[in-house]
Write an enzyme that holds these catalytic residues in place. Structure first.
Site, mmCIF file in Angstrom:
data_model
loop_
_atom_site.group_PDB
_atom_site.id
_atom_site.type_symbol
_atom_site.label_atom_id
_atom_site.label_comp_id
_atom_site.label_asym_id
_atom_site.label_seq_id
_atom_site.Cartn_x
_atom_site.Cartn_y
_atom_site.Cartn_z
ATOM 1 N N TYR A 141 -38.903 -29.389 -19.649
ATOM 2 C CA TYR A 141 -39.371 -30.115 -21.043
ATOM 3 C C TYR A 141 -38.712 -31.160 -21.431
ATOM 4 O O TYR A 141 -39.024 -32.079 -22.033
ATOM 5 C CB TYR A 141 -39.549 -29.206 -22.064
ATOM 6 C CG TYR A 141 -40.742 -27.987 -22.017
ATOM 7 C CD1 TYR A 141 -41.232 -28.076 -20.673
ATOM 8 C CD2 TYR A 141 -40.573 -26.942 -22.707
ATOM 9 C CE1 TYR A 141 -42.416 -27.003 -20.576
ATOM 10 C CE2 TYR A 141 -41.806 -25.800 -22.594
ATOM 11 C CZ TYR A 141 -42.460 -25.850 -21.483
ATOM 12 O OH TYR A 141 -43.410 -24.989 -21.342
ATOM 13 N N ASP A 247 -41.433 -19.984 -22.422
ATOM 14 C CA ASP A 247 -42.756 -20.373 -23.055
ATOM 15 C C ASP A 247 -43.874 -19.364 -22.513
ATOM 16 O O ASP A 247 -44.828 -18.979 -23.335
ATOM 17 C CB ASP A 247 -42.987 -21.798 -22.722
ATOM 18 C CG ASP A 247 -44.150 -22.569 -23.653
ATOM 19 O OD1 ASP A 247 -44.564 -21.619 -24.486
ATOM 20 O OD2 ASP A 247 -44.175 -23.630 -23.703
#
Length: 358
Positions: A141, A247
């Site tokens: 990310y 996640d």
């Protein structure tokens, strides 16, 4: 000395659920001795609308001064066509990075009253209590280079998955310490059979294990971990993994508990300063209708009390109040089943406050 709490309601259902949590905090301050000051700020789409930036300088400055941050949710379909740096999610990623909130604690606990709300058989999930420790400020990310480019007559998108040893070590230490306070079992999730970065991840976890001989360490590939969470989730105590894997797996674990609307999270720095938020999103389809479940946000307040405000007794009290409300049969739509009473956001929040006094 009074603690400073920054409240960031955000977008979608964020203001509704945070409003109930703020009511709870006000009661804790007025009746139960919590010494804290609350201020509010903008983050996400609402910040873009007001200032043109998903993380305004004023919000970041207030966040740096706060002892703890309570966040609702960010994002919505109306922002999807903005340039990537202006999207609400970029503000969330930025505040995590700027405050070095590297350690994300995501509990997946099944309240016994909600066993029938899980999509799995009660015998598979009854008594479920997992803690997922997700690395939050590194990995794919945040990795560079990233982007979309024109190559060989077509567009090519690319992202970089990278971790330094120091980044792996600090999340590993948090995970080992967390396991040490629980059942003493830690499962490190990676993809070491394919990814070099996972090979390094596994090597560092093995090296750290020598410092925590009282903790049982195991390793599991992420695809198998996803399968095992559905097949036999109670085999896990603490799981530690990368930003992207965490996640995905934490949302999978959330549904084992009956609803993603029940689960809180804590994102911590090295000094127990943290940002606390429900793990669900902004749910724009029900925003403004008073239907959202505020319990994950209220339980995030409990985590805040425990990890950042040094008020474990108040944390226990809040969690017990949530249990009593569920015992009363009150349910928002996401956890409603036959034989229970369906209520809205405000009524659920008021019920928890009432149960707090019992």
């Amino acid at each position: 000395m009074s603690k400073k709490i920054l409240v960031l309601p955000g977008d979608g259902i964020g203001p509704e659920i945070v409003n109930e949590a703020v009511k709870l905090l006000d009661v804790l301050r007025s009746r139960h001795g919590l010494d804290a000051e609350l201020t509010q700020g903008l983050l996400g789409g609402c910040a873009v609308d007001a200032t043109g930036k998903p993380l305004p300088d004023e919000t970041l400055s207030a966040a740096r001064e706060a002892d703890a941050i309570l966040l609702g949710a960010v994002g919505g379909p109306q922002y999807d066509k903005l340039d990537r740096p202006l999207r609400p999610e970029r503000g969330l990623l930025a505040i995590r990075s700027e405050l070095e909130l590297f350690g994300n604690l995501r509990p997946a606990i099944l309240y016994p009253q909600l066993a029938s709300a899980s999509s799995l058989k009660p015998e598979v999930v009854s008594g479920l209590d997992i803690m997922i420790v997700r690395e939050l400020t590194g990995g794919i990310y945040f990795g560079q280079p990233r982007g979309i480019e024109q190559a060989d007559g077509e567009r090519r998108g690319y992202n970089t998955l990278a971790y330094k040893e120091s980044e792996i070590e600090r999340i590993g230490r948090l995970a080992f310490e967390t396991a040490r306070k629980r059942d003493g079992r830690l499962c490190s999730v990676d993809k070491a059979n394919v990814l070099e970065v996972s090979e390094l991840w596994r090597e560092v976890m093995e090296r750290l294990h020598a410092e925590y001989p009282d903790v049982e360490l195991s390793h599991m590939y992420v695809d198998n971990a996803a399968m095992q969470l559905v097949r036999a989730p109670k085999q896990f105590d603490v799981m530690v993994t990368t930003n992207m894997f965490g996640d995905i797996l934490s949302d999978c674990a959330a549904m084992l508990t009956g609803s993603i609307g029940m689960l809180p999270s804590a994102s911590l720095d090295r000094h127990s300063k943290g940002m606390y938020e429900p793990i669900h999103g902004s749910a724009p389809d029900i925003a403004g209708q008073g239907l959202a479940n505020p319990l994950a946000t209220i339980l995030s307040v409990a985590m805040m009390l425990r990890y950042s405000l040094d008020e474990p007794a108040l944390a226990d009290r809040v969690e017990a109040a949530v249990g009593r409300v569920l015992d009363q049969g009150l349910r928002t739509g996401d956890i409603h089943t036959e034989g229970t009473r369906r209520v809205g956001t405000a009524e659920m929040g008021e019920a928890v406050i009432a149960a707090l006094a019992e």
